[in-house]
Design an enzyme around this catalytic site. Structure first.
Site, PDB file in Angstrom:
ATOM      1  N   LEU A 179     -50.398  27.240  58.502  1.00 11.28           N
ATOM      2  CA  LEU A 179     -50.739  25.819  58.560  1.00 11.28           C
ATOM      3  C   LEU A 179     -49.829  25.012  57.637  1.00 11.28           C
ATOM      4  O   LEU A 179     -49.370  23.930  57.982  1.00 11.28           O
ATOM      5  CB  LEU A 179     -52.216  25.610  58.187  1.00 11.28           C
ATOM      6  CG  LEU A 179     -52.740  24.194  58.415  1.00 11.28           C
ATOM      7  CD1 LEU A 179     -52.601  23.784  59.880  1.00 11.28           C
ATOM      8  CD2 LEU A 179     -54.199  24.069  57.973  1.00 11.28           C
TER       9      LEU A 179
ATOM     10  N   GLU B 194     -37.534  25.538  34.202  1.00  9.57           N
ATOM     11  CA  GLU B 194     -38.492  26.462  34.839  1.00  9.57           C
ATOM     12  C   GLU B 194     -38.065  26.946  36.230  1.00  9.57           C
ATOM     13  O   GLU B 194     -38.905  27.327  37.046  1.00  9.57           O
ATOM     14  CB  GLU B 194     -39.916  25.846  34.874  1.00  9.57           C
ATOM     15  CG  GLU B 194     -40.442  25.487  33.485  1.00  9.57           C
ATOM     16  CD  GLU B 194     -41.865  24.905  33.465  1.00  9.57           C
ATOM     17  OE1 GLU B 194     -42.625  25.093  34.424  1.00  9.57           O
ATOM     18  OE2 GLU B 194     -42.204  24.254  32.445  1.00  9.57           O
TER      19      GLU B 194
ATOM     20  N   ASP C 186     -48.939  24.681  27.705  1.00  6.42           N
ATOM     21  CA  ASP C 186     -49.634  23.828  28.679  1.00  6.42           C
ATOM     22  C   ASP C 186     -51.090  24.235  28.835  1.00  6.42           C
ATOM     23  O   ASP C 186     -51.381  25.411  29.033  1.00  6.42           O
ATOM     24  CB  ASP C 186     -48.962  23.964  30.058  1.00  6.42           C
ATOM     25  CG  ASP C 186     -47.574  23.332  30.095  1.00  6.42           C
ATOM     26  OD1 ASP C 186     -47.400  22.277  29.466  1.00  6.42           O
ATOM     27  OD2 ASP C 186     -46.683  23.899  30.757  1.00  6.42           O
TER      28      ASP C 186
ATOM     29  N   CYS D  49     -53.124  17.497  32.495  1.00 11.35           N
ATOM     30  CA  CYS D  49     -53.126  16.517  33.573  1.00 11.35           C
ATOM     31  C   CYS D  49     -54.457  16.638  34.310  1.00 11.35           C
ATOM     32  O   CYS D  49     -55.258  17.498  33.986  1.00 11.35           O
ATOM     33  CB  CYS D  49     -51.943  16.722  34.504  1.00 11.35           C
ATOM     34  SG  CYS D  49     -51.568  18.430  34.839  1.00 11.35           S
TER      35      CYS D  49
ATOM     36  N   HIS E 102     -46.519  12.518  41.305  1.00 13.58           N
ATOM     37  CA  HIS E 102     -47.024  12.946  42.613  1.00 13.58           C
ATOM     38  C   HIS E 102     -46.480  12.094  43.749  1.00 13.58           C
ATOM     39  O   HIS E 102     -46.694  12.406  44.909  1.00 13.58           O
ATOM     40  CB  HIS E 102     -48.551  12.922  42.632  1.00 13.58           C
ATOM     41  CG  HIS E 102     -49.141  13.905  41.658  1.00 13.58           C
ATOM     42  ND1 HIS E 102     -49.575  13.529  40.415  1.00 13.58           N
ATOM     43  CD2 HIS E 102     -49.304  15.240  41.728  1.00 13.58           C
ATOM     44  CE1 HIS E 102     -50.007  14.609  39.775  1.00 13.58           C
ATOM     45  NE2 HIS E 102     -49.851  15.647  40.543  1.00 13.58           N
TER      46      HIS E 102
END
Ligand SMILES: Nc1nc2c(c(=O)[nH]1)N[C@@H](CNc1ccc(C(=O)N[C@@H](CCC(=O)N[C@@H](CCC(=O)N[C@@H](CCC(=O)O)C(=O)O)C(=O)O)C(=O)O)cc1)CN2
Ligand SMILES: [Zn+2]
Length: 776
Positions: A20, A501, A616, A660, A711
């Protein structure tokens, strides 16, 4: 019906190989047509239904499929599309995608206040209860009217019927739906909309009844949380009405993700034909539940854990089920997973590389359904020979396995002393030493860690992992990406660079792959949001770190620049929260074991000269128990675990953390207790409102309030970031402020990232110029 019924609450829709995701992303890129996308959806639904039927599940769910998110599907079904999207009827995937992602041309999503246009910015996304699944937040306002407008739920019921499957439609319940939404006007009472909302549900239920649905499942996980009187009343009012429209169709209200506690009487009083109860998280409430269970209802006992991947303990489940059967009889007892299986990977079938011993301890969605079915057979005396014995043997094997016990880890944990949780000096002294050493300008700029994980990066890793790309070539490729990334940061003037990263598949999986006590899957994908999936590692045993995990790449990156390089680690609570965790010891113990491993990594990074190290902890808030009464003990061990990681270093080594998706107000004390030298947080979407908690608390350490939303692909302007920083500067001491994005940049493309960071640096420079001092 003479034997006990089995049913399922929801099945993973992403597909065994993320079909999907792949189809949806291909559609977004214009590579396949809408018809092809819908075909993929139909194929997946059909396959999933037939699979469940073959597993021996009596009542199979429909409408658990979604092209994006089931809460968003409900929003469309109820015709509650926010007016800014300009469409009312929305049974098509395009509407879902528009609401979830915003429209590109006018995705000017900066909240209000900085004069930029707010055309069709996406609806907010937030965590679904205490899971790593994100839903699209319904929006409500005083004029909200509900009007049944999608046809998906009706279509899917008929689609299943055409296959000979009389499915059970699943709906999100009205009280949960209202509770999870938000309204822009803080004073607006969402529950004033209940009347109209229930009318829409009446119509939906009526139509499903007319199509011949015998049972409808209505999910009300909000029952596992603290309910105020408004919500309790809403339950009574809503279900009193819904019960009367159902006719021959019966309603089952499903509660999951926890026990019911003070909500038990309310739950039992709902005038519906069936109730589903999470007997995994609520196992201690089963006796009371059975004792008080009304004579006129069916009870669905969720005995197979939908939130974790361990094999079911048949003896324990049969104990509960036998008690229930004795009390209710066969006719009124159903067997189920504890919750929808969308939080579980699809199947163990595609894990040939998993260690056979550990594999024998696990059950993914397909295996869980087989367990539900086997429990039904065992209870009915229809099970084949050896089924129970085989299950017992697996549990005995796991309990006794030397692979889960590491005496050295236990001994080290037992020896942790209170001073191991304390930095050498207090923050003001540390701050002075760090300023001396780092010599950063005012408003220093940094990023949260990741840079774009492009298709090339992912594909190089996939080829390396499958043996198509030699290790040296992969190494050279990642070095080149890192070199370019560090050079870019140097060139545009980022004060504290990161390595990018590129070597990491995921911020949790990467560490899981390198720690003892963890194993990982090849295809154990779970939906996180939209098309984004994660492959949570499995923590099966005592955790330790055989060798340094990040010094190679952080050391390499450090060698490329004169500026202070920041080392990047994932914190113990986040590693815990985003893994499948062993269920044979308290989560707290597992977290402390991870913390010791991270502590060693922090010290190794310090030893190779990293002046700043970020740990984090984005999941610290989602780890909060659903009930407030359980918060304090959790926060205490979560904070301790972080401090255990961070406290070994010298005063002049700067510890950063990042969070976040968090509302900080109710946990600000715990955040301050982490005592990180710098915290970077997501604030831009809320227009810096999330900073209020820090201000009210008089938060003493340094803060980087994210100045732009990562985002969205949109490139923020200098002025709007400056506007946000000035807002922050009005309430936080200037010397304590950092300038950074909201979160990591891995989901973004390089063109946006380049432009946005250039603007961000320009913003910091402008702020510095305005301020008189240039050095801190
Ligand atoms: N664990 C976790 N939870 C989290 C977050 C997080 O970062 N990690 N962030 C929040 C959610 N945000 C998220 C943001 C992005 C992604 C994400 O990008 N996921 C990727 C998968 C990440 C991954 O592990 N990728 C692997 C596998 C790559 C891959 O897909 N390979 C292809 C082949 C690629 C090719 O040949 O082109 C394949 O196997 O089919 C890698 O990089 O090595 C995706 O869905 O696409 C997930 C969650 C909250 N929860
Ligand atoms: Zn983040």
């Amino acid at each position: 019906m003479s034997s006990i019924r089995t049913h399922n609450l929801g099945y993973p829709r992403i597909g065994e190989h993320r079909e999907l995701k792949k189809a949806t992303e291909a559609y977004w890129q214009g590579k396949i047509s809408r018809e092809e996308l819908e075909d993929t959806g139909r194929r997946l639904r059909r396959g999933n239904w037939l699979k469940q039927q073959a597993a021996g599940i009596d009542l199979i769910p429909c409408n658990d499929f979604s092209f994006y998110d089931q809460v968003l599907d409900a929003t469309c079904l109820l015709g509650n599309i926010p007016p800014r999207f300009g469409r009312q009827d929305a049974s098509d995937p395009d509407s879902l995608f528009l609401i979830a992602r915003g429209s590109r041309d006018t995705a000017d999503n900066c909240g209000d206040g900085c004069g930029c246009q707010t055309g069709t910015f996406a609806s907010e996304m937030t965590k679904w209860f205490d899971t790593n699944y994100h839903y699209i937040v319904p929006e409500f306002h005083a004029g909200t009217e509900f009007k049944v407008s999608g046809t998906k739920v009706f279509d899917e019921f008929q689609e299943a019927l055409a296959l000979g499957i009389h499915a059970k439609p699943v709906l999100i319940g009205p009280v949960t739906y209202l509770s999870l939404g938000k309204s822009h006007d803080a004073d607006f009472d969402r529950f004033s909309l209940l009347d109209g909302l229930v009318a829409a549900y009446e119509e939906i239920i009526g139509r499903l009844a007319a199509l011949g649905a015998t049972w409808i499942q209505i999910d009300e996980p909000i029952l596992a949380t603290d309910l105020d009187d408004r919500r309790r009343d809403a339950f009574l009012e809503a279900y009193a009405r819904l019960a009367t429209v159902a006719g021959n169709t019966r309603l089952m209200v499903a509660s999951y993700f926890g026990g019911l506690r003070d909500n038990l009487p309310l739950f039992l009083s709902l005038p519906v034909a069936g109730l589903h109860f999470d007997a995994v998280r609520g196992s201690d409430e089963v006796p009371e539940l059975l004792e008080k269970f009304p004579e006129d209802k069916v009870l669905s006992l969720g005995v197979v854990d939908g939130r974790n991947i361990w094999r079911n303990d048949f003896d324990a489940s049969l104990g509960l089920l036998a008690e229930a059967e004795a009390r209710l009889g066969k006719e009124r007892l159903w067997i189920a997973p504890s919750c929808s299986l969308i939080h579980s990977p699809v199947t163990l079938e595609n894990e040939p590389k998993l260690d056979p011993e550990i594999k024998n301890w696990l059950a993914f969605a397909d295996e869980k359904l087989a367990e539900v079915s086997a429990l039904g057979d065992l209870l009915g005396g229809r099970a084949g020979p050896g089924v129970l014995e085989e299950n017992r043997a697996a549990h005995l094997g796991r309990r006794g396995s030397p692979r889960i016990h590491n005496p050295a880890v236990r001994a080290r944990l037992a020896a942790v002393a209170p001073q191991d949780l304390e930095r050498r000096s207090r923050f003001p002294e540390r701050q002075a030493l760090q300023r001396e050493k780092l010599k950063l300008p005012l408003f220093p700029t940094t990023t949260i860690g990741s840079f774009p994980q492009t298709a090339e990066v992912r594909s190089a890793r996939a080829r390396w992992k499958s043996g198509l790309l030699p290790a040296v070539a992969y190494d050279a490729f990642i070095k080149e990406e890192t070199r370019r990334c560090v050079a870019f940061q140097d060139e545009i003037g980022i004060d504290m660079p990161v390595h990018g990263e590129f070597e990491r598949n995921d911020m949790v999986e990467y560490f899981g792959e390198q720690l003892e006590g963890f194993t990982f899957t090849a295809n154990g994908w779970v939906q996180s949001y939209g098309t984004r999936c994660v492959k949570p590692p499995v923590i099966f045993g005592d955790v330790s770190r055989p060798r340094p995990m990040t010094t190679y790449w952080s050391g390499f990156a450090k060698s490329l620049t004169e500026r202070p390089m920041k080392g990047m680690l994932t914190g113990p609570v986040t590693i815990l929260q985003w893994s499948f965790v062993r269920n044979d010891q308290p989560r707290e113990t597992t977290t402390r074991q991870i913390a010791l491993a991270i502590r060693d990594e922090v010290l190794d990074l310090e030893a190779i000269g990293l002046a700043a190290i970020q740990i984090d902890e984005p999941a610290i808030r989602e780890g909060l128990p659903l009930r407030r009464a359980d918060w304090d003990p959790y926060l205490a061990w979560a904070v301790d675990a972080f401090r255990l990681c961070a406290s070994g270093v010298r005063d002049e080594t700067q510890i950063h953390t990042h969070m976040c998706y968090s509302e900080f107000n109710d946990i600000i004390g715990a955040i301050a207790a982490l005592d990180a030298d710098v915290i970077t947080i997501e604030t831009s979407r809320s227009n810096m409102e999330l900073l209020d908690a820090f201000v009210d608390f008089n938060y003493p350490n340094e803060i980087g309030p994210g100045v732009y939303d990562i985002h969205s692909p949109r490139v923020p302007g200098v002025a709007e970031m400056r506007h946000l920083m000035e807002k922050a500067g009005a309430v936080i001491p200037t010397g304590n402020l950092w300038v950074n994005p909201d979160c990591g940049l891995k989901t973004r493309g390089w063109p946006e990232v380049r432009a946005s960071l250039v603007h961000m640096v320009a913003c910091a420079r402008a702020l510095r110029e305005k301020s008189n001092a240039s050095l801190r």
